[in-house]
Design an enzyme around this catalytic site. Structure first.
Site, PDB file in Angstrom:
ATOM      1  N   THR A  79      22.003 -29.465  53.325  1.00  0.00           N
ATOM      2  CA  THR A  79      21.971 -29.563  51.857  1.00  0.00           C
ATOM      3  C   THR A  79      20.609 -30.104  51.426  1.00  0.00           C
ATOM      4  OG1 THR A  79      24.334 -29.950  51.873  1.00  0.00           O
ATOM      5  CG2 THR A  79      23.144 -30.619  49.877  1.00  0.00           C
ATOM      6  N   PHE A  94      30.053 -25.186  52.780  1.00  0.00           N
ATOM      7  CA  PHE A  94      31.039 -25.787  51.862  1.00  0.00           C
ATOM      8  C   PHE A  94      32.259 -26.256  52.656  1.00  0.00           C
ATOM      9  CE2 PHE A  94      28.571 -22.701  49.401  1.00  0.00           C
ATOM     10  CZ  PHE A  94      28.117 -23.508  48.372  1.00  0.00           C
ATOM     11  N   ARG A 143      34.874 -28.863  54.179  1.00  0.00           N
ATOM     12  CA  ARG A 143      35.416 -30.212  53.966  1.00  0.00           C
ATOM     13  C   ARG A 143      35.746 -30.816  55.318  1.00  0.00           C
ATOM     14  NH1 ARG A 143      40.452 -28.331  50.812  1.00  0.00           N
ATOM     15  NH2 ARG A 143      40.069 -26.728  52.353  1.00  0.00           N
ATOM     16  N   GLY A 165      42.185 -41.820  42.549  1.00  0.00           N
ATOM     17  CA  GLY A 165      42.108 -42.541  43.821  1.00  0.00           C
ATOM     18  C   GLY A 165      41.144 -43.706  43.743  1.00  0.00           C
ATOM     19  N   CYS A 224      28.741 -36.821  51.715  1.00  0.00           N
ATOM     20  CA  CYS A 224      28.215 -35.732  50.880  1.00  0.00           C
ATOM     21  C   CYS A 224      28.155 -36.059  49.387  1.00  0.00           C
ATOM     22  CB  CYS A 224      29.052 -34.485  51.097  1.00  0.00           C
ATOM     23  SG  CYS A 224      29.121 -34.044  52.830  1.00  0.00           S
TER      24      CYS A 224
END
Ligand code: UGA
Length: 440
Positions: A122, A152, A154, A256, A263
């Protein structure tokens, strides 16, 4: 076609193993010889569901190999991926590109004609242009292309994400590269996942904009949750109610403890810095970063308010989210030292987090399961949504603890679950259940 990937970290290993799974020969490279030796011996440095098995299978079939000899491997490769880290700079909030540029130097010295260099790391807009400049300087007569192809993935579902992407973004204008990229991603293309071809600069910016947009949604719903608590509304109903609007969508609306990981925080900071340097201020994102930091700081205040004179706090989950062993920028890193500094005894359980070498947790006491933590605690704090925590036996908890309190920063349980139990239950953006009057 021979592929190599420089950087055998999280992105490099997942990419390498998944590409080796579609008839490619892949070499994963790293300057860290110890890591490469471990990988050769089947020791995987990260916890990622499914990765160890896939790597072992591909190594056994010789489609995946590991090497620390970057120069030799580059000489014999058709496509080189760069998948090294771009952490936040020490002096400011921009991305530290030193690892990317040292890869570019190494590639420049050894690249063969017609190689494609694909940047997965990135990076800020213009980094592919710089890599091209570096290679051109050393090798002005050589034919090559630098392509932007952000990841992309996770953590925790990276293999699934690689094989079932929402989209594949490819930044290049070179016809030859387009056909090679189509062949690399043939499985995803066959399965009709969208591939977007764009310019390198747009591709680089798509990655930062995606992560930043997701981070914004989280901080937005977290602030709405704060308001819900004040006005007696329920944040889950708000998420459902707004998420059903097709223009908004249901994902990334779980309130949360604040976002963490390697990231979102780093990429949001880097995009704010890019905005500053191009005089295009990213004010909204700046507020997101500040809001997230404050949220993490404020959680321990909330715990202290609820715990009152109880001194033994049990923390369930310290990783920044479930299904990973990663604690980078996790809320636990600010909450636990804060509680310890204020004189609380802290016990921890996490199914995967490493307990070694983390100074923030040094004075905490690690337990081997949820119920051992409960035995030592008079207030349990949930920070991570591990399935083991979601399925914990609440009746057993209420039997183990005297006047138990649970502070659930992930809203893992329905409020109804506590109706017949003597557990005081606090969650985010929802009403408190069974308030105990006084501590005995
Ligand atoms: C994120 C992106 O989701 C990936 O698409 C991207 O490739 C990756 O960063 C990256 O740049 O490498 P990841 O950091 O693994 O992936 O984690 P996410 O699942 O996106 O969660 C990020 C944070 O947001 C976590 O702290 C999580 O607990 C929090 N979160 C997520 C919420 O608080 N609420 C939600 O509804 C969703």
């Amino acid at each position: 076609m021979k592929l190599s990937i420089i950087g055998s970290g999280y992105v490099g290993l997942v990419t390498g193993a998944c590409l080796a799974n579609v008839d490619q020969h892949v070499t994963c490279l790293d300057i860290d010889e110890k890591k490469i030796n471990k990988l050769r011996n089947g020791i995987i440095p990260i916890y990622e569901p499914g990765l160890e098995g896939l790597i072992k299978e591909k190594v056994a079939s010789s489609s995946l190999t590991f090497s620390s000899n970057i120069s030799e491997t580059v000489k014999n490769t058709d496509v080189i991926f760069i998948a090294v880290g771009t952490p936040t700079n020490k002096e400011n909030d921009s991305a530290d590109l030193s690892q990317v540029y040292s890869c570019a130097e190494e590639i420049a010295k050894n690249i063969k004609n017609n190689t494609i260099v694909i940047l997965k790391s990135t990076v800020p807009v213009g980094t592919c242009d710089k890599i091209e400049e570096i290679i051109n300087l050393s090798n002005p007569s050589i034919n090559f292309d630098v392509v932007s192809n952000p990841e992309f993935l996770r953590e925790g579902s990276a293999i699934f994400d690689f094989e079932n992407p929402d989209r594949i973004i490819i930044g290049t204008k070179e016809k030859n590269s387009i056909s090679t990229l189509n062949s690399i991603y043939k499985k995803q293309i066959k399965n009709n996942f969208p591939v977007i071809f764009t310019t390198r600069r747009s591709s680089e910016l798509i990655k930062y904009a995606s992560n930043s947009m997701l981070a914004m949604r989280i901080i937005f719903i977290n602030e709405i949750a704060d308001l819900c608590e004040k006005v007696g509304a329920n944040v889950e109903d708000i998420s459902l109610g707004i998420g059903l609007d097709k223009r908004i969508g249901p994902d990334f609306l779980n309130a949360g403890p604040g976002f963490g990981g390697s990231c979102f925080p780093k990429d949001a900071r880097a995009l704010v810095e890019s905005g500053k340097s191009y005089n295009a201020p990213q004010n909204l994102l700046k507020a997101v970063i500040d809001g997230n930091e404050k949220r993490k700081e404020n959680l321990s205040k909330r715990i202290i308010e609820v715990a009152k004179n109880r001194k033994n706090i049990g923390v369930l989950g310290v990783t920044y989210k479930a299904n990973t062993d990663d604690i980078r920028e996790a809320p636990s890193l600010s909450i636990i030292p804060d509680l310890i500094n204020k004189g609380f005894n802290v016990s921890i359980y996490d199914p995967q987090a490493s307990r070694d070498g983390i100074k923030e947790f040094e004075e905490a006491n690690w337990e081997s399961d949820i119920y051992s933590v409960a035995k030592k605690s008079d207030c349990l704090v949930i920070l991570t949504e591990w399935s083991e925590i979601i399925s914990m036996d609440l009746k057993k908890i209420s039997d183990i603890m005297t006047q138990p309190i649970i502070i659930d920063f992930r809203n893992l349980f329905s409020l109804d679950s506590f109706k017949k139990l003597n557990i005081e239950y606090h969650s985010i953006g929802r009403e408190t259940i069974n308030s105990h009057k006084e501590v005995e």
